[in-house]
Design an enzyme around this catalytic site. Structure first.
Site, PDB file in Angstrom:
ATOM      1  N   ASP A 197       1.494  -6.590  -4.612  1.00  0.00           N
ATOM      2  CA  ASP A 197       0.679  -6.593  -3.402  1.00  0.00           C
ATOM      3  C   ASP A 197       1.191  -7.805  -2.607  1.00  0.00           C
ATOM      4  OD1 ASP A 197      -2.572  -5.779  -2.601  1.00  0.00           O
ATOM      5  OD2 ASP A 197      -1.635  -7.526  -1.688  1.00  0.00           O
ATOM      6  N   SER A 198       1.300  -7.673  -1.304  1.00  0.00           N
ATOM      7  CA  SER A 198       1.955  -8.758  -0.559  1.00  0.00           C
ATOM      8  C   SER A 198       1.124 -10.036  -0.496  1.00  0.00           C
ATOM      9  CB  SER A 198       2.369  -8.303   0.835  1.00  0.00           C
ATOM     10  OG  SER A 198       1.271  -8.221   1.690  1.00  0.00           O
ATOM     11  N   SER A 199      -0.114  -9.995  -0.973  1.00  0.00           N
ATOM     12  CA  SER A 199      -0.874 -11.250  -1.066  1.00  0.00           C
ATOM     13  C   SER A 199      -0.244 -12.168  -2.120  1.00  0.00           C
ATOM     14  CB  SER A 199      -2.325 -10.972  -1.457  1.00  0.00           C
ATOM     15  OG  SER A 199      -2.908 -10.162  -0.464  1.00  0.00           O
TER      16      SER A 199
ATOM     17  N   THR B 137       1.480  -4.892   4.038  1.00  0.00           N
ATOM     18  CA  THR B 137       1.303  -5.321   5.427  1.00  0.00           C
ATOM     19  C   THR B 137       0.662  -6.704   5.540  1.00  0.00           C
ATOM     20  OG1 THR B 137      -0.840  -4.201   5.545  1.00  0.00           O
ATOM     21  CG2 THR B 137       1.084  -2.959   6.303  1.00  0.00           C
ATOM     22  N   ASP B 138      -0.088  -7.115   4.509  1.00  0.00           N
ATOM     23  CA  ASP B 138      -0.888  -8.337   4.667  1.00  0.00           C
ATOM     24  C   ASP B 138      -0.058  -9.566   5.029  1.00  0.00           C
ATOM     25  OD1 ASP B 138      -3.135  -6.887   4.158  1.00  0.00           O
ATOM     26  OD2 ASP B 138      -3.348  -7.504   2.068  1.00  0.00           O
TER      27      ASP B 138
ATOM     28  N   THR C 195       0.811  -1.226   0.000  1.00  0.00           N
ATOM     29  CA  THR C 195       0.000   0.000   0.000  1.00  0.00           C
ATOM     30  C   THR C 195       0.836   1.265   0.000  1.00  0.00           C
ATOM     31  OG1 THR C 195      -1.823  -1.084   1.114  1.00  0.00           O
ATOM     32  CG2 THR C 195      -1.720   1.275   1.366  1.00  0.00           C
TER      33      THR C 195
ATOM     34  N   THR D  57      -1.060 -22.120  19.594  1.00  0.00           N
ATOM     35  CA  THR D  57      -2.379 -21.712  20.097  1.00  0.00           C
ATOM     36  C   THR D  57      -3.076 -20.724  19.168  1.00  0.00           C
ATOM     37  OG1 THR D  57      -3.571 -20.622  21.895  1.00  0.00           O
ATOM     38  CG2 THR D  57      -1.284 -19.967  21.614  1.00  0.00           C
ATOM     39  N   GLN D  58      -4.398 -20.828  19.132  1.00  0.00           N
ATOM     40  CA  GLN D  58      -5.196 -19.847  18.373  1.00  0.00           C
ATOM     41  C   GLN D  58      -5.240 -18.501  19.085  1.00  0.00           C
ATOM     42  OE1 GLN D  58      -9.132 -21.500  17.776  1.00  0.00           O
ATOM     43  NE2 GLN D  58      -8.335 -23.245  16.626  1.00  0.00           N
ATOM     44  N   CYS D  59      -4.909 -18.506  20.383  1.00  0.00           N
ATOM     45  CA  CYS D  59      -4.930 -17.246  21.129  1.00  0.00           C
ATOM     46  C   CYS D  59      -3.833 -16.325  20.604  1.00  0.00           C
ATOM     47  CB  CYS D  59      -4.676 -17.487  22.615  1.00  0.00           C
ATOM     48  SG  CYS D  59      -5.979 -18.426  23.389  1.00  0.00           S
TER      49      CYS D  59
HETATM   50  N1  ASP Z   1      -2.832  -5.450   0.271  1.00  0.00           N
HETATM   51  C1  ASP Z   1      -1.721  -4.643   0.709  1.00  0.00           C
HETATM   52  C2  ASP Z   1      -0.484  -5.512   0.720  1.00  0.00           C
HETATM   53  O1  ASP Z   1      -0.305  -6.290   1.613  1.00  0.00           O
HETATM   54  C3  ASP Z   1      -1.989  -4.083   2.056  1.00  0.00           C
HETATM   55  C4  ASP Z   1      -0.905  -3.201   2.629  1.00  0.00           C
HETATM   56  O2  ASP Z   1       0.160  -3.028   2.109  1.00  0.00           O
HETATM   57  O3  ASP Z   1      -1.173  -2.633   3.692  1.00  0.00           O
HETATM   58  O4  ASP Z   1       0.311  -5.418  -0.184  1.00  0.00           O
END
Ligand code: ASP
Length: 342
Positions: A59-61, A91-92, A15, A278-280
């Site tokens: 995009d980090s996805s 960030t993803d 982003t 853990t899921q926590c």
């Molecule tokens: N979809 C974006 C990514 O991970 C989100 C971000 O950067 O905050 O590339």
């Protein structure tokens, strides 16, 4: 800070550098020039800043182990020349990438600081400028000629976190990352205050090494009340699967159903490895505390203690990729390699 400090910015996408596509209206990443034009302050740093831009930026996805290898190789190529590295990343999946890099880079003696933004850098209220400027400052910080933070970290909002302890926990707030089981390595206010008791410093000096092989034959099995045997069976019987991260309840608890334990036992009998996390968001697995986890322990499930799923997954991929024998892998999964567990 020494005068000749030089920092390499590795721009992978995310982003921070995105703009709205004029046709679709969706956010898409563009080049580093766009970022540096928005942050003229970068010119005011009294040291050398160079950048490498991934082609294409993503995009980090879309991040995969190949992306981690590229980041690691870029760091290795510039390792002698630069004092620190800032990785601009979406960030993803940043927590996965920072975890992976921490396991990949052995003998690291220089800062590798991941950062990004929740709002693009061209937007007035962006968090990207502060994140970028402070990440550079941290990557450049030296004391007595040595880097203050020779670790792979995430800097976001006002906190510096150990990369392999982080999770992305907010899709909305500027404070997007948490490190629930380890306090921040630094906090940035008027001053940047480093928590030197927590920062890991190398005890022996050795050249930087990269472990670049990942075996992705792993899966995450997250439990929920009512999970079907067929679901568990089909995940555990995925062709070639070598290991699973079992996301359990609370301190590592799971159903005591006979079929559940026998599915796990059958997987492990065929050489599969099961790591209990853990899921926590905070706290640790403690197998045997309740009867509902004693069965897992007796079946040979390994405790991941307070490791995050992101760190567990990348650690498992790297250990499987390393070609070392299964019993050694189990032993290494049970112990911290680079500060990923308490
Ligand atoms: N979809 C974006 C990514 O991970 C989100 C971000 O950067 O905050 O590339």
């Amino acid at each position: 800070m020494k005068e000749s400090t030089s920092i390499l910015i590795i721009y992978t996408g995310g982003t921070i550098g995105m703009v709205n596509d004029p046709v679709t209206g969706s956010l898409v990443p563009i080049n580093f020039r766009h970022i540096s034009d928005q942050v003229p302050e970068l010119r005011r740093f009294g040291f050398t800043l160079e950048s490498v831009t991934f082609d294409p930026v993503i995009d980090s996805s879309d991040v995969s182990p190949a992306t981690w290898v590229r980041i690691a190789e870029t760091i290795a190529d510039g390792y002698k020349h630069f004092d620190g590295f800032v990785v601009l990343h979406g960030t993803d999946t940043m927590a996965y990438s920072a975890s992976a890099l921490s396991f990949m880079l052995s003998g690291l003696e220089k800062p590798v600081i991941f950062t990004g933004a929740q709002l693009p850098i061209g937007v007035l209220r962006t968090d990207g400028k502060e994140n970028l400027i402070t990440a550079i400052e941290i990557a450049a910080a030296h004391e007595n000629g040595l880097p203050v933070v020779p670790e792979v970290c995430i800097y976001f909002e006002n906190r510096l976190l150990r990369g392999n302890r982080t999770i992305k926990y907010s899709a909305e707030h500027f404070n997007a990352f948490a490190s629930p089981n380890l306090p921040p390595l630094a906090e940035a206010g008027l001053q940047i205050r480093y928590n030197r008791n927590i920062i890991r410093y190398p005890t022996v000096r050795r050249p930087l090494g990269i472990t670049g092989k990942f075996d992705t034959r792993v899966a995450i099995l997250s439990l929920f009340p009512g999970i079907m045997r067929e679901t568990v069976h089909s995940i555990l019987n995925t062709a070639g699967l070598r290991g699973i991260i079992l996301e359990t309840y609370g301190t590592g608890n799971a159903p005591t159903l006979d079929w559940f334990l026998s599915e796990l036992r059958a997987f492990m009998k065929n050489g599969g490895i099961v790591l209990n996390v853990t899921q926590c968001l905070a706290g640790s697995v403690e197998m045997g505390l309740y009867e509902t986890s004693a069965g897992l322990r007796n079946a040979g499930v390994i405790s991941g203690r307070d490791i995050t799923t992101e760190a567990a997954l990348t650690k498992m991929m790297i250990l499987f990729g390393s070609g070392i024998p299964a019993d050694k892998i189990s032993a290494l999964l049970a112990q911290p390699l680079c500060g990923e567990m308490s």
